[in-house]
Scaffold this motif. Structure first.
Motif, PDB file in Angstrom:
ATOM      1  N   ALA A 328       0.836  -1.205   0.000  1.00  0.00           N
ATOM      2  CA  ALA A 328       0.000   0.000   0.000  1.00  0.00           C
ATOM      3  C   ALA A 328       0.873   1.258   0.000  1.00  0.00           C
ATOM      4  N   LEU A 329       1.897   1.275   0.820  1.00  0.00           N
ATOM      5  CA  LEU A 329       2.757   2.465   0.880  1.00  0.00           C
ATOM      6  C   LEU A 329       3.446   2.688  -0.462  1.00  0.00           C
ATOM      7  N   GLU A 330       3.857   1.587  -1.072  1.00  0.00           N
ATOM      8  CA  GLU A 330       4.510   1.693  -2.370  1.00  0.00           C
ATOM      9  C   GLU A 330       3.544   2.295  -3.397  1.00  0.00           C
ATOM     10  N   TYR A 331       2.327   1.730  -3.430  1.00  0.00           N
ATOM     11  CA  TYR A 331       1.340   2.231  -4.387  1.00  0.00           C
ATOM     12  C   TYR A 331       1.005   3.694  -4.125  1.00  0.00           C
ATOM     13  N   MET A 332       0.882   4.041  -2.849  1.00  0.00           N
ATOM     14  CA  MET A 332       0.477   5.395  -2.473  1.00  0.00           C
ATOM     15  C   MET A 332       1.635   6.392  -2.530  1.00  0.00           C
ATOM     16  N   GLY A 333       2.851   5.907  -2.690  1.00  0.00           N
ATOM     17  CA  GLY A 333       3.997   6.804  -2.733  1.00  0.00           C
ATOM     18  C   GLY A 333       4.217   7.507  -1.409  1.00  0.00           C
ATOM     19  N   LEU A 334       4.017   6.782  -0.304  1.00  0.00           N
ATOM     20  CA  LEU A 334       4.182   7.382   1.025  1.00  0.00           C
ATOM     21  C   LEU A 334       5.308   6.665   1.775  1.00  0.00           C
ATOM     22  N   GLN A 335       5.856   7.363   2.774  1.00  0.00           N
ATOM     23  CA  GLN A 335       6.931   6.808   3.603  1.00  0.00           C
ATOM     24  C   GLN A 335       6.361   6.391   4.957  1.00  0.00           C
ATOM     25  N   ALA A 336       6.925   5.351   5.530  1.00  0.00           N
ATOM     26  CA  ALA A 336       6.557   4.968   6.898  1.00  0.00           C
ATOM     27  C   ALA A 336       6.855   6.152   7.817  1.00  0.00           C
ATOM     28  N   ASN A 337       5.973   6.380   8.780  1.00  0.00           N
ATOM     29  CA  ASN A 337       6.126   7.442   9.787  1.00  0.00           C
ATOM     30  C   ASN A 337       5.963   8.868   9.265  1.00  0.00           C
ATOM     31  N   GLN A 338       5.580   9.017   8.001  1.00  0.00           N
ATOM     32  CA  GLN A 338       5.325  10.364   7.464  1.00  0.00           C
ATOM     33  C   GLN A 338       4.093  10.945   8.161  1.00  0.00           C
ATOM     34  N   LYS A 339       4.129  12.226   8.482  1.00  0.00           N
ATOM     35  CA  LYS A 339       2.965  12.835   9.121  1.00  0.00           C
ATOM     36  C   LYS A 339       1.814  12.991   8.121  1.00  0.00           C
ATOM     37  N   ILE A 340       0.594  12.733   8.577  1.00  0.00           N
ATOM     38  CA  ILE A 340      -0.565  12.829   7.681  1.00  0.00           C
ATOM     39  C   ILE A 340      -0.679  14.249   7.121  1.00  0.00           C
ATOM     40  N   THR A 341      -0.397  15.234   7.955  1.00  0.00           N
ATOM     41  CA  THR A 341      -0.523  16.624   7.497  1.00  0.00           C
ATOM     42  C   THR A 341       0.544  16.981   6.457  1.00  0.00           C
ATOM     43  N   MET A 456     -12.946  18.241   5.833  1.00  0.00           N
ATOM     44  CA  MET A 456     -11.514  17.944   5.703  1.00  0.00           C
ATOM     45  C   MET A 456     -11.059  18.054   4.251  1.00  0.00           C
ATOM     46  N   ALA A 457     -11.921  17.642   3.315  1.00  0.00           N
ATOM     47  CA  ALA A 457     -11.566  17.729   1.891  1.00  0.00           C
ATOM     48  C   ALA A 457     -11.451  19.192   1.482  1.00  0.00           C
ATOM     49  N   ALA A 458     -12.412  20.003   1.924  1.00  0.00           N
ATOM     50  CA  ALA A 458     -12.382  21.418   1.555  1.00  0.00           C
ATOM     51  C   ALA A 458     -11.146  22.089   2.157  1.00  0.00           C
ATOM     52  N   ALA A 459     -10.839  21.748   3.401  1.00  0.00           N
ATOM     53  CA  ALA A 459      -9.674  22.347   4.056  1.00  0.00           C
ATOM     54  C   ALA A 459      -8.388  21.936   3.336  1.00  0.00           C
ATOM     55  N   ALA A 460      -8.344  20.693   2.875  1.00  0.00           N
ATOM     56  CA  ALA A 460      -7.158  20.213   2.161  1.00  0.00           C
ATOM     57  C   ALA A 460      -7.016  20.922   0.816  1.00  0.00           C
ATOM     58  N   ALA A 461      -8.146  21.232   0.194  1.00  0.00           N
ATOM     59  CA  ALA A 461      -8.104  21.930  -1.095  1.00  0.00           C
ATOM     60  C   ALA A 461      -7.470  23.300  -0.906  1.00  0.00           C
ATOM     61  N   PHE A 466      -3.138  17.964   3.801  1.00  0.00           N
ATOM     62  CA  PHE A 466      -4.137  17.759   4.849  1.00  0.00           C
ATOM     63  C   PHE A 466      -3.903  18.691   6.029  1.00  0.00           C
ATOM     64  N   VAL A 467      -4.998  19.205   6.568  1.00  0.00           N
ATOM     65  CA  VAL A 467      -4.911  20.015   7.786  1.00  0.00           C
ATOM     66  C   VAL A 467      -6.037  19.572   8.717  1.00  0.00           C
ATOM     67  N   ASP A 468      -5.866  19.850   9.964  1.00  0.00           N
ATOM     68  CA  ASP A 468      -6.878  19.505  10.949  1.00  0.00           C
ATOM     69  C   ASP A 468      -7.951  20.584  10.930  1.00  0.00           C
ATOM     70  N   VAL A 469      -9.165  20.215  10.549  1.00  0.00           N
ATOM     71  CA  VAL A 469     -10.241  21.229  10.493  1.00  0.00           C
ATOM     72  C   VAL A 469     -10.452  21.886  11.854  1.00  0.00           C
ATOM     73  N   ARG A 470     -10.074  21.196  12.906  1.00  0.00           N
ATOM     74  CA  ARG A 470     -10.291  21.762  14.241  1.00  0.00           C
ATOM     75  C   ARG A 470      -9.337  22.923  14.531  1.00  0.00           C
ATOM     76  N   SER A 471      -8.299  23.051  13.684  1.00  0.00           N
ATOM     77  CA  SER A 471      -7.338  24.127  13.922  1.00  0.00           C
ATOM     78  C   SER A 471      -7.663  25.366  13.094  1.00  0.00           C
TER      79      SER A 471
END
Ligand code: SF4
Lengths: 483, 215
Positions: A328-341, A456-461, A466-471
């Motif tokens: 999944a990480l390979e397909y998604m092009g993400l690194q282990a421990n990368q922050k979601i934001t 969350m989608a609108a905030a990311a746009a 990604f950002v925390d909508v609560r912030s």
């Protein structure tokens, strides 16, 4: 003897015949049809020279293949550029005419995604059995209806016999207790549930969602939760009937009126699990612990809170999981421990049968208002779930808020949820999507989907990542629920 | 539906959990209004190196040499060996249609998704659920010997390995009966037409609003 669950009651009310071999015939009150899973069913009927059992139980609308740009839609079916898609939509029209089934055609204002249209019309009622050749039929369970997603052979079986051949499932209850935090929505609740029980956790069960946090949701929020029961492996998701359910249905076009309404309401009040009902499995989540969720992988249970990070496959519980996380990480092009934001996005999709209703659009619009989509975002689109949702949104001026912020405002349909029409991701593109599946290639060949709530989608746009909508500042999404 | 008879077939291993129906047959192929012809696009994204289009001639497309079904040793496979939660995701019956059209008659896995399970049996495909350990052993067996075959005895509910070991499996009596006899279940249900009509009458009296036309 212990009492009955809501599922037991619905099952018993529709049981035509129990066979010795464990299978049963259950009567179906409503079948929803769309263009992708019905053509072979009608063909089967025709070949066997059978007639539909009961026409008025069926309601059809094209949704999966329809284009969503105004220019193409203005031309009706002819506007569908892809000849294969056109044949499919045309075939639905032809079948509905030939058999006399009511259809909301491509440019009928009532057209839309089947799972948005049914409830909006009151064509889904408490105590009904509802089927559709689509796995997200569980959505309708939000009304205390027994709703099954079925395959095409079963669509044909229901057309021909008004019954479904079924086996009784086991009962699971998922309780979410407490008060959801500001900025935490029904979508976050269901993603957190799937993260907890896994994509096969509900296999073989009918899941009833309960608890104070579920009871506090609006009907639209409840539909979002039940919609994704299938992502937890359960064919059926259910929520008990209460005042919220009944208020939502009053005066809908297909809902009963006058004294029939009174009788129906009295009947619907009993559609709750008895207090002493026995469940085969109970899972409880605390509402306060749920944060806005983001999926990072290629299965809906590969999900975490916005303050979290991409997991390290090495920490997985067994080898099979480890391998699927690595892939999944390979397909998604993400690194282990990368922050979601830190996940950057290329596209944003607000729509689908999970999150394209008016409240979803309002929540996204609250975040978008007065802001601009980040320059790094190639496309941000909002696709209302039905023509009526679109009309309502326009009456409230939501379309203007989105357009001014740089979102595209589209015509109703499934759109980029599964990318059968022209709306899709390019290879390697990351998309913040309010839909329900993040499988490989789901939103386009090589596309990378992250499942999130509309806010969350609108905030990311706007942020480009990604950002925390609560912030976000006080005028935005965090106050959406208080309004 | 074809009758399912006792047979013996080559096994192909798909070592991956949660194989979803989008992976079995990607959405662009769902536009067909037919039930046949999906075999060439089975596992399209894994099998070919380019993006497939409906109606395209697949014979000249670049194959992914690493994908099992492209390896000569699994040619003609009729039994697919898979991992847990096989067939999850959408309800598309195109998934079993593609498996069947490709030539698979049996899928063996530790677990299957519910809707796929129903859809497969309705198309004459037998799904066999075995324990994780048994499945692990079968994977090891397939890996170890080229041309590995399994004998499938539905009548007695057994899978028989080349070294003669019999693995018992459960299947419900109705599905088994339909498979063995190639029966169409609409025909079977219509034998209960009177019971359905009687139920419908009663149901309509008790809850007339379920039969109401929109205003
Ligand atoms: S919006 Fe997506 S999930 Fe819902 S019915 Fe359409 S394609 Fe299926």
């Amino acid at each position: 003897m212990s009492g009955q669950t809501l599922y037991d009651k619905l099952w018993n009310q529709h049981l035509v015949k129990q066979r010795d071999d464990g299978t049963a015939l259950i009567y179906i009150d409503r079948q929803l049809l769309h263009e992708v899973t019905s053509p072979q069913a009608f063909e089967g009927l025709r070949l066997a020279k059978r007639k539909p059992w009961r026409l008025d139980a069926n309601l059809a609308t094209p949704d999966h293949n329809v284009p969503t740009t105004l220019k193409e839609r203005a031309e009706g079916n002819i506007g569908i550029k892809d000849p294969v898609s056109l044949i499919q939509v045309q075939t639905l029209d032809d079948n509905c005419v030939e058999y006399g089934i009511e259809e909301f055609k491509i440019n009928d204002p009532r057209q839309g995604i089947v799972h948005v249209v049914g409830p909006e019309q009151g064509a889904t009622l408490p105590g009904m059995t509802v089927v559709c050749g689509d796995s997200h039929t569980a959505t309708h369970g939000a009304f205390g209806a027994l709703a099954h997603g079925i395959g095409t052979s079963e669509v044909e079986h229901v057309l021909a016999t008004q019954c479904l051949l079924a086996q009784k499932m086991k009962n699971m209850q998922v309780r979410v207790e407490g008060k959801l935090g500001l900025g935490v929505t029904a979508k976050d609740v269901v993603l957190a549930i799937i993260g907890e029980i896994g994509t096969a956790g509900g296999t073989g069960y009918a899941i009833e969602f309960a608890g104070s946090a579920i009871a506090s949701l609006s009907m639209e929020g409840r539909m979002t939760v039940c919609n994704m029961a299938i992502e937890a492996g359960a064919r059926v998701g259910l929520i008990a009937v209460d005042d919220t359910t009944i208020e939502y249905l009053a005066k809908r076009p297909f809902a009963p009126t006058a004294e029939q309404w009174e009788a129906a309401v009295a009947d619907w009040r009993a559609l709750v699990s008895d207090h002493d009902a026995a469940f085969d499995k109970v899972v409880t989540l605390k509402a306060e612990e749920i944060e806005p969720q983001v999926s990072w992988g290629t299965s809906p249970d590969m999900v975490t809170g916005i303050s979290g990070q991409v997991p390290d496959p090495k920490a997985a519980r067994d080898e099979t999981v480890q391998r699927s996380h690595t892939r999944a990480l390979e397909y998604m092009g993400l690194q282990a421990n990368q922050k979601i934001t830190d996940i950057k996005l290329d596209k944003v999709f607000i729509g689908s049968c999970t999150n394209s209703r008016i409240e979803d659009l309002r929540e996204a619009a609250k975040v978008a208002r007065g802001n601009k989509v980040a320059d790094s975002i190639k496309l941000a689109m909002v696709v209302p779930g039905s023509g009526l949702v679109k009309r309502q949104a326009e009456a409230e001026g939501l379309d203007k808020i989105f357009i001014e912020a740089g979102f595209e405002w589209r015509e109703p349909g499934c759109s980029m949820c599964l990318a059968m029409n022209a709306d899709k991701l390019g290879a390697g593109e990351h998309c913040a999507s309010t839909s329900n599946r993040n499988f490989e290639g789901r939103q386009g060949y090589g596309g990378r989907t992250h499942l999130v709530s509309p806010a969350m989608a609108a905030a990311a746009a706007i942020a480009g990542h990604f950002v925390d909508v609560r912030s976000l500042p006080a005028n935005d999404a965090t106050h959406a629920q208080e309004a | 539906m074809k009758k399912f008879t006792h047979f013996d077939g080559v096994v192909a291993p798909l070592d991956r959990a949660n194989v979803d129906t989008d992976l079995i047959i990607p959405k662009q192929f769902l536009k067909s209004i037919k039930r046949t012809g999906f075999g060439v696009n089975l596992f399209d994204e894994l099998r070919y190196l380019d993006e497939g289009q409906p109606g395209q001639d697949c014979s000249n497309r670049p194959l992914n040499p690493d994908f099992v079904l492209n390896q000569p040793r699994y040619k003609g496979a009729e039994v697919l060996l898979a991992r847990r939660n096989f067939g999850c995701g959408s309800s598309r019956e195109h998934a079993p249609w593609a498996l069947e059209d490709f030539g698979f008659r049996v899928v063996i896995a530790p677990s299957f998704a519910d809707i796929f399970y129903n859809n497969a049996f309705k198309n004459g495909i037998l799904l066999i659920t075995l324990s994780e350990e048994d499945v692990d052993q079968l994977f090891a067996g397939v890996e170890a010997s080229e041309g590995y075959r399994l004998e499938i005895d539905l009548e007695n509910q057994r899978v028989i390995t080349p070294d003669g070991k019999a693995l018992a499996f459960e299947v419900d009596a109705f599905r088994k009966h339909c498979l063995l006899n190639g029966l169409d279940d609409i025909g079977i249900t219509l034998q209960d037409e009177d019971a359905i009509r009687a139920f419908e009458q009663k149901h309509k009296q008790a809850r007339p609003w379920l039969f109401r036309q929109p205003a």
